[in-house]
Write a protein that holds these residues in place. Sequence first.
Motif, mmCIF file in Angstrom:
data_model
loop_
_atom_site.group_PDB
_atom_site.id
_atom_site.type_symbol
_atom_site.label_atom_id
_atom_site.label_comp_id
_atom_site.label_asym_id
_atom_site.label_seq_id
_atom_site.Cartn_x
_atom_site.Cartn_y
_atom_site.Cartn_z
ATOM 1 N N ALA A 124 0.863 -1.190 0.000
ATOM 2 C CA ALA A 124 0.000 0.000 0.000
ATOM 3 C C ALA A 124 0.898 1.239 0.000
ATOM 4 O O ALA A 124 1.977 1.238 0.606
ATOM 5 N N TYR A 125 0.447 2.323 -0.684
ATOM 6 C CA TYR A 125 1.342 3.470 -0.864
ATOM 7 C C TYR A 125 0.558 4.768 -1.053
ATOM 8 O O TYR A 125 -0.639 4.762 -1.297
ATOM 9 N N GLN A 126 1.293 5.880 -0.956
ATOM 10 C CA GLN A 126 0.802 7.200 -1.353
ATOM 11 C C GLN A 126 1.965 7.956 -1.995
ATOM 12 O O GLN A 126 3.123 7.721 -1.650
ATOM 13 N N ARG A 127 1.621 8.889 -2.921
ATOM 14 C CA ARG A 127 2.630 9.731 -3.577
ATOM 15 C C ARG A 127 2.510 11.161 -3.056
ATOM 16 O O ARG A 127 1.402 11.647 -2.846
ATOM 17 N N PHE A 128 3.661 11.828 -2.902
ATOM 18 C CA PHE A 128 3.661 13.192 -2.357
ATOM 19 C C PHE A 128 4.630 14.094 -3.116
ATOM 20 O O PHE A 128 5.710 13.657 -3.501
ATOM 21 N N THR A 129 4.215 15.349 -3.302
ATOM 22 C CA THR A 129 5.094 16.359 -3.915
ATOM 23 C C THR A 129 5.478 17.449 -2.917
ATOM 24 O O THR A 129 6.203 18.371 -3.255
ATOM 25 N N GLU A 130 4.989 17.334 -1.668
ATOM 26 C CA GLU A 130 5.340 18.295 -0.612
ATOM 27 C C GLU A 130 5.646 17.547 0.677
ATOM 28 O O GLU A 130 5.061 16.484 0.943
ATOM 29 N N ALA A 131 6.518 18.127 1.475
ATOM 30 C CA ALA A 131 7.015 17.447 2.676
ATOM 31 C C ALA A 131 5.959 17.285 3.764
ATOM 32 O O ALA A 131 5.848 16.213 4.365
ATOM 33 N N GLU A 132 5.168 18.331 4.029
ATOM 34 C CA GLU A 132 4.265 18.281 5.188
ATOM 35 C C GLU A 132 3.210 17.178 5.080
ATOM 36 O O GLU A 132 3.039 16.398 6.028
ATOM 37 N N PRO A 133 2.500 17.056 3.932
ATOM 38 C CA PRO A 133 1.550 15.939 3.819
ATOM 39 C C PRO A 133 2.245 14.575 3.920
ATOM 40 O O PRO A 133 1.676 13.624 4.458
ATOM 41 N N ALA A 134 3.474 14.490 3.401
ATOM 42 C CA ALA A 134 4.237 13.228 3.474
ATOM 43 C C ALA A 134 4.540 12.881 4.930
ATOM 44 O O ALA A 134 4.379 11.726 5.353
ATOM 45 N N ARG A 135 4.963 13.887 5.686
ATOM 46 C CA ARG A 135 5.239 13.653 7.120
ATOM 47 C C ARG A 135 3.964 13.199 7.832
ATOM 48 O O ARG A 135 3.993 12.292 8.665
ATOM 49 N N GLY A 136 2.853 13.841 7.497
ATOM 50 C CA GLY A 136 1.571 13.505 8.136
ATOM 51 C C GLY A 136 1.160 12.065 7.851
ATOM 52 O O GLY A 136 0.699 11.354 8.749
ATOM 53 N N TYR A 137 1.368 11.634 6.605
ATOM 54 C CA TYR A 137 1.030 10.261 6.226
ATOM 55 C C TYR A 137 1.914 9.273 6.990
ATOM 56 O O TYR A 137 1.426 8.243 7.495
ATOM 57 N N ALA A 138 3.205 9.586 7.085
ATOM 58 C CA ALA A 138 4.134 8.704 7.813
ATOM 59 C C ALA A 138 3.728 8.589 9.280
ATOM 60 O O ALA A 138 3.738 7.492 9.854
ATOM 61 N N ASP A 165 11.185 8.877 13.423
ATOM 62 C CA ASP A 165 12.222 9.910 13.241
ATOM 63 C C ASP A 165 13.026 9.660 11.968
ATOM 64 O O ASP A 165 13.324 10.587 11.213
ATOM 65 N N GLU A 166 13.372 8.386 11.722
ATOM 66 C CA GLU A 166 14.111 8.033 10.502
ATOM 67 C C GLU A 166 13.285 8.348 9.259
ATOM 68 O O GLU A 166 13.811 8.831 8.255
ATOM 69 N N ALA A 167 11.976 8.072 9.344
ATOM 70 C CA ALA A 167 11.096 8.333 8.201
ATOM 71 C C ALA A 167 11.033 9.825 7.897
ATOM 72 O O ALA A 167 11.144 10.238 6.734
ATOM 73 N N ILE A 168 10.854 10.635 8.931
ATOM 74 C CA ILE A 168 10.779 12.096 8.756
ATOM 75 C C ILE A 168 12.091 12.623 8.176
ATOM 76 O O ILE A 168 12.110 13.450 7.261
ATOM 77 N N GLU A 169 13.201 12.097 8.687
ATOM 78 C CA GLU A 169 14.533 12.502 8.212
ATOM 79 C C GLU A 169 14.688 12.165 6.716
ATOM 80 O O GLU A 169 15.209 12.958 5.926
ATOM 81 N N ALA A 170 14.209 10.973 6.318
ATOM 82 C CA ALA A 170 14.300 10.540 4.921
ATOM 83 C C ALA A 170 13.429 11.410 4.015
ATOM 84 O O ALA A 170 13.842 11.787 2.913
ATOM 85 N N ILE A 171 12.219 11.734 4.483
ATOM 86 C CA ILE A 171 11.318 12.608 3.712
ATOM 87 C C ILE A 171 11.964 13.972 3.519
ATOM 88 O O ILE A 171 12.005 14.508 2.401
ATOM 89 N N ASP A 172 12.499 14.529 4.610
ATOM 90 C CA ASP A 172 13.129 15.855 4.536
ATOM 91 C C ASP A 172 14.347 15.841 3.614
ATOM 92 O O ASP A 172 14.572 16.779 2.852
ATOM 93 N N ALA A 173 15.123 14.745 3.665
ATOM 94 C CA ALA A 173 16.317 14.636 2.806
ATOM 95 C C ALA A 173 15.917 14.693 1.332
ATOM 96 O O ALA A 173 16.553 15.385 0.528
#
Length: 427
Positions: A124-138, A165-173
Amino acid sequence: MTDTRLNVLLIGSGGREHALAWKLAQSPRLKRLYAAPGNPGIAEYALLCALDADDHPAIVDFCRREAVDLVVVGPEAPLVAGLADALTAAGIAVFGPSKAAAALEGSKGFTKDLCAEAGIPTAAYQRFTEAEPARGYARAMGAPIVVKADGIAAGKGVVVAETLDEAIEAIDACFDGAFGAAGAEVVIEECLVGEEASFFAIADGTTAIAFGAAQDHKRAFDGDQGPNTGGMGAYSPAPVMTEAMIERVMAEIIRPTVATMAARGTPFQGVLFAGLMITAKGPELIEYNVRFGDPECQVLMMRMTSDLLDLLLAAAEGRLEGEVPCFRDAAALTVVMAAKGYPGSYKKGTPIGSLKAAQAVPGAEVFQAGTAATPDGLISAGGRVLNVSACGTTLREAQERAYEAVAAIDWPEGFCRSDIGWRALAR
């Protein structure tokens, strides 16, 4: 009598391409092999050409001038950039997908959407073009979770985050530009649990045939510890890929992919490399690559007994129906020797000796990846430098021979894992 032998141009310079050159050179159908740019190991089988894979008109001109009958594209970047389209438009046969079909590797989001459309089992997955919604999903999904840069990131754009924390760090990277344009979009997906396997199929746009399986070791150090790399070793066959499992993969993943791509008007021709997770439910697709794996290609070529050139030409010409590639029952294993420090910073230009002694080991071959030739001998020119490979009647014998060959090589600045194949041998 008409000469039915072929002039072939191989694009690429790594260990995968050395293994392909080694195998293509065994074909009685081969007239002349060219490689661009090639490497010192490939030079044993091919005439090296200083062609830039990004310069499509120059490659087309070369093919016309040298009467090249087939172009085999090794790496993914030229395919994603549309090299196959330029060759096809010029009437030159090419093994490798069009730019539109290469999106299966060029965009992880594209592949996930195709899986949803075709009912192909995947996380299962989601696609994101912005960091904040991606962080929220994680945060909503929790860890472990997988964060992927959408585009090509040389095997380094995927993080299996054990903690939030690792997930948020990866999204931000990704969104901070760690992977350039590849990270402009991010795919976040559930973490599948099971045994990973690499599965290969050859397709001609409508027909797909199985081409074997392997398992690789991505982590830098023994016991699958340390950072992810482009691959530190591989072995074939993969014990988890039984005949029944291979048929499931073909029926549930490969054939629906090929059929959907054809129905969309973007038929896939070339090699489909499915990264799989064999879960409690069965095989699930992690991702696609549109070229042979590296170092999986090396072990597949070591085991293949039929004519590679015939097979690739049949795929390029749309006549795969009825083709059956043959492999010996023996096992093959490849150990990657890398420069000390890889996948971090490492030195280039360090001397490498005694390759002949390594190749004198029964059943062994050394495929060169990041090497360069100098008047004083061979030197390192990359991170992953040598692919020390061997066949044996059992995986244990293949492993022993490969490490005997490793021990014969004189390269103090190199290192390798000492446990390639351990999971299969521990079964």
